[in-house]
Design an enzyme around this catalytic site. Structure first.
Site, PDB file in Angstrom:
ATOM      1  N   ASP A 138       3.038   2.512   1.666  1.00 14.83           N
ATOM      2  CA  ASP A 138       3.650   3.074   3.239  1.00 14.83           C
ATOM      3  C   ASP A 138       4.800   3.551   3.476  1.00 14.83           C
ATOM      4  O   ASP A 138       5.517   3.942   5.023  1.00 14.83           O
ATOM      5  CB  ASP A 138       1.909   3.050   4.706  1.00 14.83           C
ATOM      6  CG  ASP A 138       2.471   1.913   4.448  1.00 14.83           C
ATOM      7  OD1 ASP A 138       2.934   0.647   4.322  1.00 14.83           O
ATOM      8  OD2 ASP A 138       1.691   1.374   5.965  1.00 14.83           O
ATOM      9  N   ASP A 141       3.829  -5.978   4.475  1.00 16.35           N
ATOM     10  CA  ASP A 141       2.717  -5.942   4.796  1.00 16.35           C
ATOM     11  C   ASP A 141       2.083  -7.635   4.701  1.00 16.35           C
ATOM     12  O   ASP A 141       3.007  -7.689   4.241  1.00 16.35           O
ATOM     13  CB  ASP A 141       1.440  -5.186   4.956  1.00 16.35           C
ATOM     14  CG  ASP A 141       1.698  -4.627   3.185  1.00 16.35           C
ATOM     15  OD1 ASP A 141       1.520  -6.090   2.456  1.00 16.35           O
ATOM     16  OD2 ASP A 141       1.485  -3.390   3.207  1.00 16.35           O
ATOM     17  N   ASP A 145      11.266 -17.255  20.175  1.00 18.82           N
ATOM     18  CA  ASP A 145      12.094 -15.933  20.226  1.00 18.82           C
ATOM     19  C   ASP A 145      12.552 -16.823  21.678  1.00 18.82           C
ATOM     20  O   ASP A 145      11.859 -16.251  22.256  1.00 18.82           O
ATOM     21  CB  ASP A 145      11.829 -15.224  20.621  1.00 18.82           C
ATOM     22  CG  ASP A 145      12.608 -13.856  19.777  1.00 18.82           C
ATOM     23  OD1 ASP A 145      13.156 -13.783  19.108  1.00 18.82           O
ATOM     24  OD2 ASP A 145      12.114 -12.636  21.038  1.00 18.82           O
ATOM     25  N   HIS A 193      17.264 -11.895  10.700  1.00 20.72           N
ATOM     26  CA  HIS A 193      17.090 -10.779  10.922  1.00 20.72           C
ATOM     27  C   HIS A 193      17.846  -9.957  12.811  1.00 20.72           C
ATOM     28  O   HIS A 193      18.374  -8.786  12.083  1.00 20.72           O
ATOM     29  CB  HIS A 193      15.917 -10.496  10.936  1.00 20.72           C
ATOM     30  CG  HIS A 193      15.390 -11.307  12.474  1.00 20.72           C
ATOM     31  ND1 HIS A 193      14.901 -12.691  12.789  1.00 20.72           N
ATOM     32  CD2 HIS A 193      14.742 -10.851  14.148  1.00 20.72           C
ATOM     33  CE1 HIS A 193      14.844 -12.790  13.949  1.00 20.72           C
ATOM     34  NE2 HIS A 193      14.818 -11.856  14.826  1.00 20.72           N
ATOM     35  N   ASP A 194      18.831 -10.746  12.950  1.00 23.09           N
ATOM     36  CA  ASP A 194      19.516 -10.356  13.223  1.00 23.09           C
ATOM     37  C   ASP A 194      21.199 -10.504  13.437  1.00 23.09           C
ATOM     38  O   ASP A 194      21.838 -10.245  14.645  1.00 23.09           O
ATOM     39  CB  ASP A 194      19.547 -10.855  14.976  1.00 23.09           C
ATOM     40  CG  ASP A 194      17.992 -10.983  15.976  1.00 23.09           C
ATOM     41  OD1 ASP A 194      17.932  -9.774  15.467  1.00 23.09           O
ATOM     42  OD2 ASP A 194      17.231 -12.016  17.021  1.00 23.09           O
ATOM     43  N   ASP A 246       5.861 -15.750  14.978  1.00 20.68           N
ATOM     44  CA  ASP A 246       7.164 -16.316  15.374  1.00 20.68           C
ATOM     45  C   ASP A 246       6.118 -16.145  16.841  1.00 20.68           C
ATOM     46  O   ASP A 246       5.701 -14.719  17.258  1.00 20.68           O
ATOM     47  CB  ASP A 246       7.731 -14.756  15.133  1.00 20.68           C
ATOM     48  CG  ASP A 246       9.572 -14.464  15.833  1.00 20.68           C
ATOM     49  OD1 ASP A 246       9.805 -15.190  16.858  1.00 20.68           O
ATOM     50  OD2 ASP A 246      10.342 -14.303  15.018  1.00 20.68           O
ATOM     51  N   GLU A 297      14.899 -20.359  19.241  1.00 27.35           N
ATOM     52  CA  GLU A 297      15.914 -20.161  19.197  1.00 27.35           C
ATOM     53  C   GLU A 297      16.599 -19.972  20.839  1.00 27.35           C
ATOM     54  O   GLU A 297      15.538 -20.472  21.580  1.00 27.35           O
ATOM     55  CB  GLU A 297      15.461 -17.575  19.340  1.00 27.35           C
ATOM     56  CG  GLU A 297      16.829 -17.015  19.013  1.00 27.35           C
ATOM     57  CD  GLU A 297      16.394 -15.706  18.898  1.00 27.35           C
ATOM     58  OE1 GLU A 297      17.459 -14.683  18.491  1.00 27.35           O
ATOM     59  OE2 GLU A 297      15.335 -15.796  19.704  1.00 27.35           O
ATOM     60  N   ASN A 343       0.672  -0.846   0.075  1.00 28.64           N
ATOM     61  CA  ASN A 343       0.032  -0.141  -0.087  1.00 28.64           C
ATOM     62  C   ASN A 343       1.226   1.494  -0.012  1.00 28.64           C
ATOM     63  O   ASN A 343       0.090   2.186   0.506  1.00 28.64           O
ATOM     64  CB  ASN A 343      -1.233   0.289   1.344  1.00 28.64           C
ATOM     65  CG  ASN A 343      -0.121   0.076   2.394  1.00 28.64           C
ATOM     66  OD1 ASN A 343       1.030   0.187   2.491  1.00 28.64           O
ATOM     67  ND2 ASN A 343      -1.146  -0.421   4.308  1.00 28.64           N
TER      68      ASN A 343
END
Length: 609
Positions: free
Chosen positions: A43, A47, A223, A364-365, A116, A292, A41
């Site tokens: 922004d 999403d 996590d 992502h880490d 997650d 994790e 969208n």
């Protein structure tokens, strides 16, 4: 259950020790970081509808499971890992209806979805925590609250219950005026730790998990799940508290001691995970659970993932992510191949009889592997991928890894968005003054989590196809400038691309039982140039050799002794030198290398022996 894209491993092949073999034994998982994957969208934020729009790409890659980083309602202090409502979707990502549509469309394509699960802590805006601030509320004991240290004014420096520091910088204790006590947070002050000692907390967590499973998801990535059990003395006091029977460790250079030894792999972890298995997953099938696992080594991994113990299917063990730094991630040291071999080898050997491993080199880490261990060339991306994927276990691909995406190469602090990164600068440079601005900026360029969080590179347009090129907004974090050369549009139909190579790696795991489940044995352990090992199943044996350098190197002695006397194209399974013919590898180049006894820069070869 969804229809898998792979053939099931026969029960005559042993995987994790379970009978029958679990469906995921030869599966591949793909991690999506929703805010950076696809913005539908314009922004500036990715999403859920964006993810749905890219399902055909993921199915075409050949992966089996999609793991979504958190999309729950959240104030986004730590990019969604601070959850304010476990049973709602954050408006920035869409709605529950959007989530239901994603599940349905993914399942149509044979793709499973895991979410997650962040239950070591919540957001401080979660209703549970807000209720907990009242000492007379039924939720009063749902978090870890402590009074000020004796003889100190509450809320003043030095009044914290012990000297623990947060992993994100500063104290691990935050004073709450309404309650008149401190709450513990291993991470951000907006991420208070739940009190898993309280059975009401556990029941609420399991009820929420069942709600999602009943809604149709296929499991959870959990996590920091090995941090849910803390170490207390016989009187319920934490180490270093007034009157505690357990002495804390000394404070470090930033002025704090670490909660890590006392909050990782605590005394009740196995009990909690076994209870979770019974309360959520008993009687279900087709699911997957991965945790994790801070503080877990290879030996403990073999216990938690042993199906006989009824805990988790697999873990993310980080020993191979920690060897190239000294004390802190902000002090990186040069890559040493023998150290990587040792840590990955320990993980492989520990599950030889039972249990399972997760194969990953990014998420992502973590920074991008092509930058961390490679030279950012497509060949190094392929070499690293081949090295990892030919191990025994379940591979995890982080979005863009299959394209050879690289670190962001930010040069200014204001380009970073990551809470951990910004807090590290404040704590280490401005407050404790234990690191110069120049050295920590260099460390950020190598290790910051934002290196993995730049938008997915779909094409060479202004915003890399993450959002429309003429959108009024801008992406929440800058697009990597090299998206004009590294992007999906350029790679999907190119048989020489990193993407095409990853497709072949995934297909190998689906099709070849030796790759999926064969025994693993290290070869040429002392070589600092070549990572070599064998995979053996029954009468079949593969030799994997990967030159992990940008220089030509000789095939080391042990590997050379295993090679066929006269290697041919029929003996080569895969190599990193691809050919435009579209067959997945240039067998002629691999055969020439084998006969010459040399490996070209970043050349990897898998050969039948």
């Amino acid at each position: 259950m969804t229809t898998p894209q792979r053939t099931a491993l026969p029960d005559s092949v042993r995987t994790n020790g379970a009978t029958p073999n679990p469906w995921w034994a030869n599966a591949v998982v793909y991690q999506i970081y929703p805010r950076s994957f696809q913005d539908s969208n314009n922004d500036g934020m990715g999403d859920i509808k964006g993810i749905t729009s890219r399902l055909d790409y993921l199915a075409g890659l050949g992966v089996d499971v999609l793991w979504l980083s958190p999309v729950f309602k959240s104030p986004q202090d730590d990019n969604g890992y601070d959850i304010a409502d476990y049973q709602d979707i954050d408006p920035m990502f869409g709605t529950l209806a959007d989530m239901d549509e994603l599940l349905a469309e993914a399942h149509k394509r044979g793709l499973k979805i895991i979410m997650d699960l962040v239950v070591n802590h919540t957001s401080d805006e979660h209703a549970w925590f807000q209720a907990s601030r009242d000492r007379n509320d039924p939720h009063a004991d749902w978090y870890i609250w402590r009074p000020a240290r004796e003889g100190h004014e509450p809320g003043t420096p030095g009044a914290e219950p012990n000297h623990w520091g947060s992993y994100f910088g500063g104290s691990a204790w935050q004073y709450d005026e309404r309650r008149g006590e401190y709450y513990m947070h291993q991470y951000s002050k907006k991420q208070p730790d739940l009190n898993w000692e309280n059975p009401d907390v556990r029941r609420a967590v399991y009820a929420m998990m069942n709600w999602w499973m009943d809604r149709g998801i296929d499991g959870f990535r959990m996590d920091v799940i090995t941090q849910i059990s803390k170490t207390y003395d016989a009187n319920g006091k934490l180490p270093g508290e007034d009157g505690s029977l357990i002495e804390d460790y000394p404070v470090g250079e930033e002025g704090y001691s670490s909660p890590f030894p006392w909050c990782s792999d605590g005394p009740r972890v196995d009990e909690y995970l076994q209870e979770m298995r019974r309360e959520v997953f008993a009687g279900r099938d087709g699911f997957i659970t991965v945790g994790e696992a801070p503080g877990i080594d290879a030996a403990r991994n073999s216990v938690i993932t042993n199906p006989a113990n009824g805990e988790l299917d697999m873990l993310f063990v980080f020993t191979h992510m920690d060897f190239d730094c000294d004390g802190t991630k902000w002090n990186p040291v040069p890559f040493k191949l023998t150290a990587l071999k040792q840590t990955l080898g320990d993980q492989q050997r520990a599950v030889h009889e039972a249990g399972w491993t997760s194969l990953f080199d990014s998420n992502h880490d973590q920074p991008r592997p092509a930058s961390r261990w490679g030279d950012e060339s497509p060949r190094s991306a392929k070499a690293i991928g081949l090295m990892l994927h030919m191990h025994r276990g379940t591979p995890y691909i982080y979005q863009g890894e299959e394209l050879g995406m690289t670190n962001a190469h930010f040069t200014r602090l204001d380009q970073y968005r990551d809470l951990e990164t910004l807090n590290a600068y404040r704590q280490r440079v401005e407050e404790a003054q234990v690191q110069t601005a120049e050295s920590i900026m260099d460390a950020f360029a190598k290790r910051s989590r934002d290196n993995a969080r730049t938008p997915m590179q779909w094409d060479d347009s202004a915003y890399a196809g993450f959002m429309d090129a003429d959108a009024a907004a801008e992406p929440w974090i800058s697009v990597n400038p090299n998206h004009d050369a590294i992007n999906a549009a350029a790679e999907v139909n190119d048989p020489d691309s990193v993407y095409a190579f990853y497709r072949r790696l995934i297909a190998l795991r689906h099709e070849d039982s030796v790759v999926a489940a064969g025994d693993w044995e290290l070869v040429d352990a002392d070589s600092e140039q070549v990572y070599a090992f064998t995979r053996t199943l029954g009468g079949e044996r593969l030799l994997v050799m990967v030159n992990m350098t940008a220089d030509e190197t000789a095939v080391p002695a042990e590997s050379a002794a295993l090679l066929p006397a006269d290697p041919t194209a029929d003996t080569v399974v895969i190599g990193t030198y691809d050919a435009p013919a579209g067959n997945g590898y240039d067998a002629a180049h691999a055969v020439a290398s084998l006969k010459a006894g040399t490996l070209a820069p970043w050349e990897g070869i898998v050969v039948r022996i």
